[in-house]
Design a protein around this motif. Structure first.
Motif, PDB file in Angstrom:
ATOM      1  N   PRO A  78       0.822  -1.218   0.000  1.00 44.28           N
ATOM      2  CA  PRO A  78       0.000   0.000   0.000  1.00 44.28           C
ATOM      3  C   PRO A  78       0.849   1.258   0.000  1.00 44.28           C
ATOM      4  N   ALA A  79       0.293   2.325  -0.549  1.00 42.47           N
ATOM      5  CA  ALA A  79       0.949   3.628  -0.445  1.00 42.47           C
ATOM      6  C   ALA A  79       0.927   4.098   0.999  1.00 42.47           C
ATOM      7  N   GLN A  80      -0.189   3.806   1.681  1.00 40.45           N
ATOM      8  CA  GLN A  80      -0.360   4.194   3.082  1.00 40.45           C
ATOM      9  C   GLN A  80      -1.588   3.485   3.619  1.00 40.45           C
ATOM     10  N   THR A  81      -1.570   3.161   4.895  1.00 40.04           N
ATOM     11  CA  THR A  81      -2.760   2.684   5.590  1.00 40.04           C
ATOM     12  C   THR A  81      -3.122   3.715   6.641  1.00 40.04           C
ATOM     13  N   ILE A  82      -4.349   4.203   6.580  1.00 34.09           N
ATOM     14  CA  ILE A  82      -4.857   5.165   7.558  1.00 34.09           C
ATOM     15  C   ILE A  82      -5.936   4.464   8.372  1.00 34.09           C
ATOM     16  N   LEU A  83      -5.852   4.577   9.691  1.00 33.13           N
ATOM     17  CA  LEU A  83      -6.769   3.880  10.584  1.00 33.13           C
ATOM     18  C   LEU A  83      -7.744   4.844  11.235  1.00 33.13           C
ATOM     19  N   GLU A  84      -9.018   4.492  11.178  1.00 36.15           N
ATOM     20  CA  GLU A  84     -10.061   5.287  11.824  1.00 36.15           C
ATOM     21  C   GLU A  84     -10.206   4.856  13.284  1.00 36.15           C
ATOM     22  N   PRO A  85     -10.164   5.786  14.226  1.00 36.93           N
ATOM     23  CA  PRO A  85     -10.346   5.422  15.632  1.00 36.93           C
ATOM     24  C   PRO A  85     -11.777   5.039  15.966  1.00 36.93           C
ATOM     25  N   LEU A 225      -6.287  14.275  10.440  1.00 41.24           N
ATOM     26  CA  LEU A 225      -5.176  13.775   9.638  1.00 41.24           C
ATOM     27  C   LEU A 225      -3.863  14.448  10.031  1.00 41.24           C
ATOM     28  N   SER A 226      -3.916  15.733  10.299  1.00 38.83           N
ATOM     29  CA  SER A 226      -2.686  16.454  10.662  1.00 38.83           C
ATOM     30  C   SER A 226      -2.144  16.008  12.019  1.00 38.83           C
ATOM     31  N   GLU A 227      -3.021  15.487  12.884  1.00 38.06           N
ATOM     32  CA  GLU A 227      -2.605  15.033  14.215  1.00 38.06           C
ATOM     33  C   GLU A 227      -2.468  13.514  14.301  1.00 38.06           C
ATOM     34  N   ALA A 228      -2.483  12.832  13.160  1.00 36.34           N
ATOM     35  CA  ALA A 228      -2.398  11.373  13.157  1.00 36.34           C
ATOM     36  C   ALA A 228      -1.049  10.893  13.675  1.00 36.34           C
ATOM     37  N   GLN A 229      -1.080   9.726  14.320  1.00 35.82           N
ATOM     38  CA  GLN A 229       0.132   9.137  14.885  1.00 35.82           C
ATOM     39  C   GLN A 229       0.323   7.715  14.342  1.00 35.82           C
ATOM     40  N   SER A 230       1.570   7.309  14.196  1.00 35.78           N
ATOM     41  CA  SER A 230       1.873   5.962  13.717  1.00 35.78           C
ATOM     42  C   SER A 230       1.418   4.921  14.732  1.00 35.78           C
ATOM     43  N   GLN A 231       0.703   3.906  14.253  1.00 34.47           N
ATOM     44  CA  GLN A 231       0.234   2.833  15.131  1.00 34.47           C
ATOM     45  C   GLN A 231      -0.221   1.650  14.286  1.00 34.47           C
ATOM     46  N   ASP A 232       0.113   0.435  14.721  1.00 34.47           N
ATOM     47  CA  ASP A 232      -0.383  -0.790  14.112  1.00 34.47           C
ATOM     48  C   ASP A 232      -0.115  -0.832  12.603  1.00 34.47           C
ATOM     49  N   LEU A 237      -5.752   8.168  12.900  1.00 39.15           N
ATOM     50  CA  LEU A 237      -6.306   9.512  12.966  1.00 39.15           C
ATOM     51  C   LEU A 237      -6.559   9.914  14.420  1.00 39.15           C
ATOM     52  N   ASP A 238      -6.424  11.194  14.701  1.00 37.54           N
ATOM     53  CA  ASP A 238      -6.618  11.683  16.066  1.00 37.54           C
ATOM     54  C   ASP A 238      -8.052  11.404  16.521  1.00 37.54           C
ATOM     55  N   GLU A 239      -8.185  10.645  17.600  1.00 41.87           N
ATOM     56  CA  GLU A 239      -9.507  10.194  18.040  1.00 41.87           C
ATOM     57  C   GLU A 239     -10.367  11.341  18.565  1.00 41.87           C
ATOM     58  N   GLU A 240      -9.793  12.231  19.343  1.00 43.12           N
ATOM     59  CA  GLU A 240     -10.581  13.321  19.928  1.00 43.12           C
ATOM     60  C   GLU A 240     -11.218  14.166  18.837  1.00 43.12           C
ATOM     61  N   VAL A 241     -10.473  14.444  17.780  1.00 42.77           N
ATOM     62  CA  VAL A 241     -10.996  15.267  16.690  1.00 42.77           C
ATOM     63  C   VAL A 241     -11.933  14.455  15.803  1.00 42.77           C
ATOM     64  N   PHE A 242     -11.497  13.258  15.404  1.00 40.97           N
ATOM     65  CA  PHE A 242     -12.259  12.470  14.433  1.00 40.97           C
ATOM     66  C   PHE A 242     -13.620  12.060  14.987  1.00 40.97           C
ATOM     67  N   SER A 243     -13.689  11.769  16.269  1.00 40.65           N
ATOM     68  CA  SER A 243     -14.947  11.319  16.864  1.00 40.65           C
ATOM     69  C   SER A 243     -16.026  12.400  16.856  1.00 40.65           C
ATOM     70  N   LYS A 244     -15.614  13.662  16.693  1.00 45.15           N
ATOM     71  CA  LYS A 244     -16.574  14.773  16.686  1.00 45.15           C
ATOM     72  C   LYS A 244     -17.067  15.136  15.291  1.00 45.15           C
ATOM     73  N   ILE A 245     -16.527  14.484  14.264  1.00 43.84           N
ATOM     74  CA  ILE A 245     -16.966  14.757  12.898  1.00 43.84           C
ATOM     75  C   ILE A 245     -18.394  14.244  12.718  1.00 43.84           C
ATOM     76  N   PRO A 246     -19.288  15.024  12.104  1.00 41.66           N
ATOM     77  CA  PRO A 246     -20.640  14.522  11.838  1.00 41.66           C
ATOM     78  C   PRO A 246     -20.589  13.242  11.010  1.00 41.66           C
ATOM     79  N   SER A 247     -21.391  12.259  11.402  1.00 40.56           N
ATOM     80  CA  SER A 247     -21.445  10.994  10.676  1.00 40.56           C
ATOM     81  C   SER A 247     -22.446  11.106   9.540  1.00 40.56           C
TER      82      SER A 247
END
Length: 350
Positions: A78-85, A225-232, A237-247
């Motif tokens: 993959p070019a990149q894997t991005i994980l949703e919290p 995305l700007s606050e994302a951290q390497s994991q797994d 993606l930053d959980e505090e910010v992403f969790s507040k995005i309208p679904s």
């Protein structure tokens, strides 16, 4: 023109319980062949770099290892894997995809595709994507209209307007999942297609559409995305910010509001979204299941041998800790059992 595949792999697949679980949801299962739906999707969106770039995968937290394992097994990096919290629906995924691609490959088109669809004719699908590329390069947000085979009530429909390219049309309207009578009127009228939930667009076209119609989703995705951290093995993606995005879905947030929606149609490639056990294949004969005087039975197992006598129109699914038996007419209701397990606190079965 280069195409950046983006594979949306955050779905839970609750209608495919008990095989589909949080730890390994349906896209990572072999439900339509010898490879998983996720692997099949990655292979379909790959051509050794002639047109398709290595995929960007957007998956759920905890699935980074599965993504790496399954892509490695089919020889795709993959070019990149991005994980949703946490799940925030497809509009947030589209926003993340557009923002990431705008930086990584700003001149590429994005082909945003669910990881859990089965398409028999991969070459035909790539040809359909090529037909839509000119419109997408001109600023259209292109979707794909599947040629309907019957009056299906489980899919949304796209009504096509005037032709703006070879088998590419302006979208007249998006229609919600209809009842049987309404679905039949669509087929009788012609010009209506199943909505596959696959999209082709330039990064800037999606960013502009989100700025106009869903700015809070775009802003939240950018911050997460700007606050994302390497994991797994990916970027979490930053959980505090992403969790507040309208679904919200891409269809509601963007496609039903923009005047730039277009559809490639008819797309006749053997598409199936494997949305329930009625669309999944049975285990192969080598599984050893035994059927006497049975008709139209779908049987799946991750170990136990299934035996059935004198039954019809059934779904039978067995795992080491759960068994599902359901009429095929109730296939969509399997998710209700998952909700009941949640209510009972049975996380071990989820």
């Amino acid at each position: 023109m280069k195409i950046q595949p983006v594979i949306m792999s955050g779905g839970a697949g609750t209608r495919l319980w008990p095989l589909s679980r949080k730890a390994r949801p349906k896209q990572f299962l072999n439900l339509a062949g010898d490879t998983s739906l996720f692997q099949e999707t990655a292979q379909r969106l790959s051509d050794d770099g002639d047109v398709f770039a290595p995929p960007l995968v957007i998956a759920g937290r905890g699935h980074g290892g599965l993504v790496a394992e399954q892509l490695g097994a089919v020889g795709i990096a993959p070019a990149q894997t991005i994980l949703e919290p946490c799940p925030r629906n497809t509009a947030a995924v589209a926003a993340v995809a557009a923002l990431w691609t705008a930086r990584a490959a700003p001149d590429a088109l994005i082909l945003l595709a669910p990881a859990d669809h089965h398409i028999e004719d991969a070459v035909g699908f790539r040809r359909a994507a090529a037909r839509g590329a000119k419109a997408a390069a001109a600023g259209r947000i292109v979707t794909f209209g599947i040629k309907p085979t019957h009056a299906h009530t489980g899919y949304g429909y796209i009504q096509a307007a005037e032709e703006i390219g070879e088998e590419v049309f302006r979208v007249q309207a998006f229609k919600e999942k209809p009842d049987g009578k309404t679905a039949q009127t669509y087929l009788d009228a012609g010009g209506y297609y199943w909505n596959a939930g696959i999209f082709l667009f330039s990064p800037q076209a999606m960013i502009s559409a989100l700025e106009a119609h869903a700015p809070s989703i775009l802003k939240g995705a950018g911050a997460a995305l700007s606050e994302a951290q390497s994991q797994d093995g990916g970027l979490l993606l930053d959980e505090e910010v992403f969790s507040k995005i309208p679904s919200d879905s891409i269809d509601y947030a963007v496609m039903e509001k923009t005047d730039q929606a277009a559809v490639v149609a008819p797309v006749d490639v053997g598409w199936n979204d494997i949305g329930s056990w009625t669309e999944a294949a049975s285990d192969p004969d080598s599984a050893g299941h035994m059927f006497e005087a049975c008709r139209n039975v779908t049987a799946r197992s991750d170990g136990p041998v299934i035996g059935a006598i004198g039954v019809e129109d059934l779904i039978i699914v067995a795992t080491g800790d759960a068994v599902l038996v359901a009429r095929k007419t109730h296939a969509q209701d399997v998710k209700k059992l998952v909700e009941e397990l949640k209510r009972r606190g049975r996380e071990d079965l989820l």
